[in-house]
Design a protein around this motif. Structure first.
Motif, PDB file in Angstrom:
ATOM      1  N   ARG A  25      -1.964   8.501  -9.560  1.00 53.12           N
ATOM      2  CA  ARG A  25      -2.580   8.447 -10.888  1.00 53.12           C
ATOM      3  C   ARG A  25      -1.545   8.081 -11.952  1.00 53.12           C
ATOM      4  NH1 ARG A  25      -7.705   9.944 -11.088  1.00 53.12           N
ATOM      5  NH2 ARG A  25      -8.557  11.199  -9.399  1.00 53.12           N
ATOM      6  N   GLU A  26      -0.381   8.696 -11.895  1.00 54.10           N
ATOM      7  CA  GLU A  26       0.691   8.390 -12.842  1.00 54.10           C
ATOM      8  C   GLU A  26       1.134   6.934 -12.704  1.00 54.10           C
ATOM      9  OE1 GLU A  26       3.615   8.479 -15.724  1.00 54.10           O
ATOM     10  OE2 GLU A  26       1.994   9.912 -15.371  1.00 54.10           O
ATOM     11  N   ALA A  27       1.331   6.485 -11.470  1.00 54.01           N
ATOM     12  CA  ALA A  27       1.771   5.104 -11.232  1.00 54.01           C
ATOM     13  C   ALA A  27       0.732   4.107 -11.735  1.00 54.01           C
ATOM     14  CB  ALA A  27       2.049   4.883  -9.752  1.00 54.01           C
ATOM     15  N   MET A  28      -0.535   4.360 -11.462  1.00 53.05           N
ATOM     16  CA  MET A  28      -1.587   3.437 -11.893  1.00 53.05           C
ATOM     17  C   MET A  28      -1.683   3.408 -13.414  1.00 53.05           C
ATOM     18  SD  MET A  28      -2.401   2.054  -9.164  1.00 53.05           S
ATOM     19  CE  MET A  28      -3.659   1.001  -9.806  1.00 53.05           C
ATOM     20  N   GLY A  29      -1.479   4.557 -14.045  1.00 48.21           N
ATOM     21  CA  GLY A  29      -1.465   4.597 -15.506  1.00 48.21           C
ATOM     22  C   GLY A  29      -0.339   3.749 -16.074  1.00 48.21           C
ATOM     23  N   ARG A  30       0.828   3.849 -15.473  1.00 50.86           N
ATOM     24  CA  ARG A  30       1.967   3.050 -15.937  1.00 50.86           C
ATOM     25  C   ARG A  30       1.713   1.560 -15.733  1.00 50.86           C
ATOM     26  NH1 ARG A  30       7.510   6.203 -14.162  1.00 50.86           N
ATOM     27  NH2 ARG A  30       7.001   8.165 -15.210  1.00 50.86           N
ATOM     28  N   ILE A  31       1.178   1.198 -14.585  1.00 54.21           N
ATOM     29  CA  ILE A  31       0.876  -0.213 -14.317  1.00 54.21           C
ATOM     30  C   ILE A  31      -0.165  -0.708 -15.329  1.00 54.21           C
ATOM     31  CG2 ILE A  31      -0.203  -1.802 -12.674  1.00 54.21           C
ATOM     32  CD1 ILE A  31       1.121  -0.080 -10.442  1.00 54.21           C
ATOM     33  N   GLY A  32      -1.194   0.081 -15.573  1.00 54.73           N
ATOM     34  CA  GLY A  32      -2.229  -0.299 -16.533  1.00 54.73           C
ATOM     35  C   GLY A  32      -1.662  -0.496 -17.916  1.00 54.73           C
ATOM     36  N   ARG A  33      -0.794   0.426 -18.365  1.00 51.34           N
ATOM     37  CA  ARG A  33      -0.183   0.291 -19.689  1.00 51.34           C
ATOM     38  C   ARG A  33       0.670  -0.975 -19.779  1.00 51.34           C
ATOM     39  NH1 ARG A  33      -0.025   5.807 -18.887  1.00 51.34           N
ATOM     40  NH2 ARG A  33       2.156   5.855 -18.226  1.00 51.34           N
ATOM     41  N   PHE A  34       1.379  -1.278 -18.710  1.00 50.01           N
ATOM     42  CA  PHE A  34       2.199  -2.490 -18.701  1.00 50.01           C
ATOM     43  C   PHE A  34       1.326  -3.740 -18.794  1.00 50.01           C
ATOM     44  CE2 PHE A  34       3.981  -6.034 -16.317  1.00 50.01           C
ATOM     45  CZ  PHE A  34       5.171  -6.244 -17.014  1.00 50.01           C
ATOM     46  N   LEU A  35       0.236  -3.772 -18.036  1.00 54.21           N
ATOM     47  CA  LEU A  35      -0.629  -4.940 -18.026  1.00 54.21           C
ATOM     48  C   LEU A  35      -1.381  -5.123 -19.362  1.00 54.21           C
ATOM     49  CD1 LEU A  35      -2.062  -4.711 -14.406  1.00 54.21           C
ATOM     50  CD2 LEU A  35      -0.336  -6.311 -15.274  1.00 54.21           C
ATOM     51  N   VAL A  84       0.855  -1.181   0.000  1.00 58.32           N
ATOM     52  CA  VAL A  84       0.000   0.000   0.000  1.00 58.32           C
ATOM     53  C   VAL A  84       0.893   1.233   0.000  1.00 58.32           C
ATOM     54  CG1 VAL A  84      -1.755   1.277   1.276  1.00 58.32           C
ATOM     55  CG2 VAL A  84      -1.795  -1.226   1.267  1.00 58.32           C
ATOM     56  N   PHE A  85       0.604   2.157  -0.900  1.00 60.04           N
ATOM     57  CA  PHE A  85       1.359   3.399  -0.996  1.00 60.04           C
ATOM     58  C   PHE A  85       0.476   4.558  -0.563  1.00 60.04           C
ATOM     59  CE2 PHE A  85       3.049   0.511  -4.124  1.00 60.04           C
ATOM     60  CZ  PHE A  85       4.413   0.609  -3.916  1.00 60.04           C
ATOM     61  N   LEU A  86       1.050   5.511   0.120  1.00 61.82           N
ATOM     62  CA  LEU A  86       0.280   6.670   0.568  1.00 61.82           C
ATOM     63  C   LEU A  86       0.863   7.993   0.060  1.00 61.82           C
ATOM     64  CD1 LEU A  86      -0.314   5.543   4.256  1.00 61.82           C
ATOM     65  CD2 LEU A  86      -1.910   5.411   2.354  1.00 61.82           C
ATOM     66  N   PRO A  87       1.241   8.072  -1.226  1.00 60.07           N
ATOM     67  CA  PRO A  87       1.759   9.339  -1.747  1.00 60.07           C
ATOM     68  C   PRO A  87       0.616  10.257  -2.188  1.00 60.07           C
ATOM     69  CG  PRO A  87       1.902   7.693  -3.438  1.00 60.07           C
ATOM     70  CD  PRO A  87       1.357   7.008  -2.200  1.00 60.07           C
ATOM     71  N   HIS A  88       0.979  11.385  -2.751  1.00 57.46           N
ATOM     72  CA  HIS A  88      -0.014  12.333  -3.251  1.00 57.46           C
ATOM     73  C   HIS A  88      -0.790  11.726  -4.414  1.00 57.46           C
ATOM     74  CE1 HIS A  88       1.327  15.635  -0.769  1.00 57.46           C
ATOM     75  NE2 HIS A  88       2.566  15.303  -1.056  1.00 57.46           N
TER      76      HIS A  88
END
Length: 90
Positions: A78-88, A69-73
Motif C-alpha cells: 500500500r505504501e509503495a503503490m501510494g508513492r508510485i501514484g504520487r510520482f505519476l 512482481v513483489f510479494l511483501p506484506h
C-alpha cells in the motif's frame, strides 16, 4: 548475490546462457517438474530466489515489456503503490 528460479517455460538455452554469465539459476523443469504454481512460488520464497517466468506465461502475446512482481506484506505494498501514484501524478 541474487539467486534465480527459472519456471518451466524458460528455455534451457536461456538458463545455460545465464549460468555461463555467472548467475545462480535453478530450473523448475529439473527440480520440480510438473509442479503447481503454488509449489513453484513456495520454493522460490523458501530459497529466496527471484522467479523468472516468460511474459506469455501471463497470457500476454506481445514481447514488448517486462513485469516485476513483489510479494511483501500488504502494508508495504500500500505504501509503495501510494508513492508510485504520487510520482505519476506529477
Amino acid at each position: 548475490m541474487t539467486k534465480y528460479l527459472a519456471n518451466e517455460n524458460i528455455p534451457m538455452e536461456s538458463i545455460r546462457a545465464l549460468r555461463e554469465e555467472g548467475f545462480d539459476v535453478r530450473s523448475v523443469r529439473k527440480i520440480l517438474p510438473g509442479a503447481a504454481d503454488e509449489e513453484v512460488l513456495r520454493s522460490s520464497l523458501e530459497e529466496e530466489r527471484v522467479l523468472l517466468v516468460q511474459g506469455t506465461g501471463f497470457n500476454w502475446p506481445h514481447p514488448d515489456h517486462f513485469r516485476v512482481v513483489f510479494l511483501p506484506h500488504e502494508e508495504y505494498l500500500r505504501e509503495a503503490m501510494g508513492r508510485i501514484g504520487r510520482f505519476l501524478e506529477r
